[in-house]
Design an enzyme around this catalytic site. Sequence first.
Site, mmCIF file in Angstrom:
data_model
loop_
_atom_site.group_PDB
_atom_site.id
_atom_site.type_symbol
_atom_site.label_atom_id
_atom_site.label_comp_id
_atom_site.label_asym_id
_atom_site.label_seq_id
_atom_site.Cartn_x
_atom_site.Cartn_y
_atom_site.Cartn_z
ATOM 1 N N ASP A 163 0.864 -1.181 0.000
ATOM 2 C CA ASP A 163 0.000 0.000 0.000
ATOM 3 C C ASP A 163 0.898 1.228 0.000
ATOM 4 O O ASP A 163 1.962 1.242 0.633
ATOM 5 C CB ASP A 163 -0.921 0.034 1.220
ATOM 6 N N GLU A 172 0.835 5.730 0.025
ATOM 7 C CA GLU A 172 0.131 7.011 0.113
ATOM 8 C C GLU A 172 0.868 7.959 -0.831
ATOM 9 O O GLU A 172 2.096 7.852 -1.005
ATOM 10 C CB GLU A 172 0.142 7.552 1.544
ATOM 11 N N HIS A 203 -5.850 4.869 5.909
ATOM 12 C CA HIS A 203 -5.172 5.799 5.004
ATOM 13 C C HIS A 203 -3.717 6.063 5.404
ATOM 14 O O HIS A 203 -3.152 7.091 5.044
ATOM 15 C CB HIS A 203 -5.936 7.120 4.880
ATOM 16 N N ASP A 217 -3.318 0.069 6.146
ATOM 17 C CA ASP A 217 -4.099 -0.452 5.019
ATOM 18 C C ASP A 217 -3.487 -1.745 4.485
ATOM 19 O O ASP A 217 -4.218 -2.664 4.076
ATOM 20 C CB ASP A 217 -4.180 0.588 3.901
#
Length: 462
Positions: free
Chosen positions: A7, A9, A145, A150
């Site tokens: 994951d 960001e 998030h 996540d």
Amino acid sequence: MLYAVVDIETTGNGPKGQKITEISALIFDGKKIVDEFTSLVNPEQNIPAFITSLTGITNAMVRNAPKFFEIAKKVAEITENTIFVAHNVNFDYNIIHAEFKSLGFDFKRKKLCTIRLTRKIIPGLPSYSLGNICTAENIPINGRHRAKGDAEATAELLRRLIERDDNFTINSFLNPKSRQATLPPLLDKIVIDNLPETFGVYYFKNLAKEIIYVGKANNIKQRVISHFYDKKKKEQTMCLETADISFTKTGSELLALLLESSEIKHLYPKFNRAQRKSAEAVGLFSYEDQKGIIHLAYNRLKLAPNAILKYYSISECRKHLETLCATYELCPKYCHLQTNVSSCFHYQLKECKGVCCDKERVEDYNKRVREAIASVGLGAENLVLKETGRNTDEIGFALILDGIYKGIGYVAAQKAEELKNPEDYQFFVEPKKDNRDIQRIIASYLRKQAKLKATADGEISI
């Protein structure tokens, strides 16, 4: 089999401008996490306020974090010989792939999407976002998030999916011949499998069954799949919204073009821009004055008698008229591009042959005007443009009566032999509106047919 559950960001500046602010890669053996790499990343650009409010990651937090090139080797090593897994895998994979590409490294891993996998193994959920699936499955997310939170939730989801995979769905997704990893997450593979490889029009639909895009293709399946590999932001956004695809076979490219244009103007899909205009304000027409000179003029469509061509604006019409003037050496005065003049300015520049000052015979001038009209309009002809049908037992056709497009239709090949006049085809036509784009499509088709005939005649005569 090892999985790299990943994951990231990002700064959220669109597919091309997005930079990673945090990454987490959890190496998962199907039952437990056996290795891990998590790090903030200095994106070397500002993090927008709305992204900070979503993730909690601030500019101050990443200021002294490593840049991607400083952690690239670790990311490559820890994910080597693993299946790259993410929730909406193409998003994370494409951004990481782009980061490596900027460093001159080709990052390639097999991919597995937990959105697509969950839709197959746990059908019927109202939503397949990570948050909603975790709520439905009672999977805790420790840090929504944030990359590690996540990724941990995705790994737990993957563990449960593996346990329930009685039909070997994961193996089928990882089959090199399966396109599961590249398909939009909301779209079932069976929809693609059922697409025909023939001429036609296809319709992308969202979860609410609304048509969001209409396209035409010579090979529907190949054209649809090509959308999924397109890197443009509009294409990626459209594909993410696509949950279903339907189609209409047409039998030929011309009929596909005509149907596509009509459908776009009728349905007004959100991702079709080029042909969405529907209002046509201006019409081009011709008339003969007392001297016998043929004028080309334009006016509001309602006041343009038997319009040769229709336009969306006066500027579009004038621009086209200027092109016709230059191509066919017409007089701007008699094309109503120069008004209140006794002779046009172009005659002084030797770009007009002088019909406006009695230096050219009217007959010679009118001949070129007629050639110009023939090049853009359909005249007042009645035409049946016969095309291949959707099967061998029928023909497809486009019908033009008095120069006005009436629509497309299909008729049994045997029945077509009984139809002697264009008017007879009215009983088999699906009515469609005439417009500028339709006229352009038909005019282009007729020009191509004329060139093919001229080439064939030339070959025969040799």
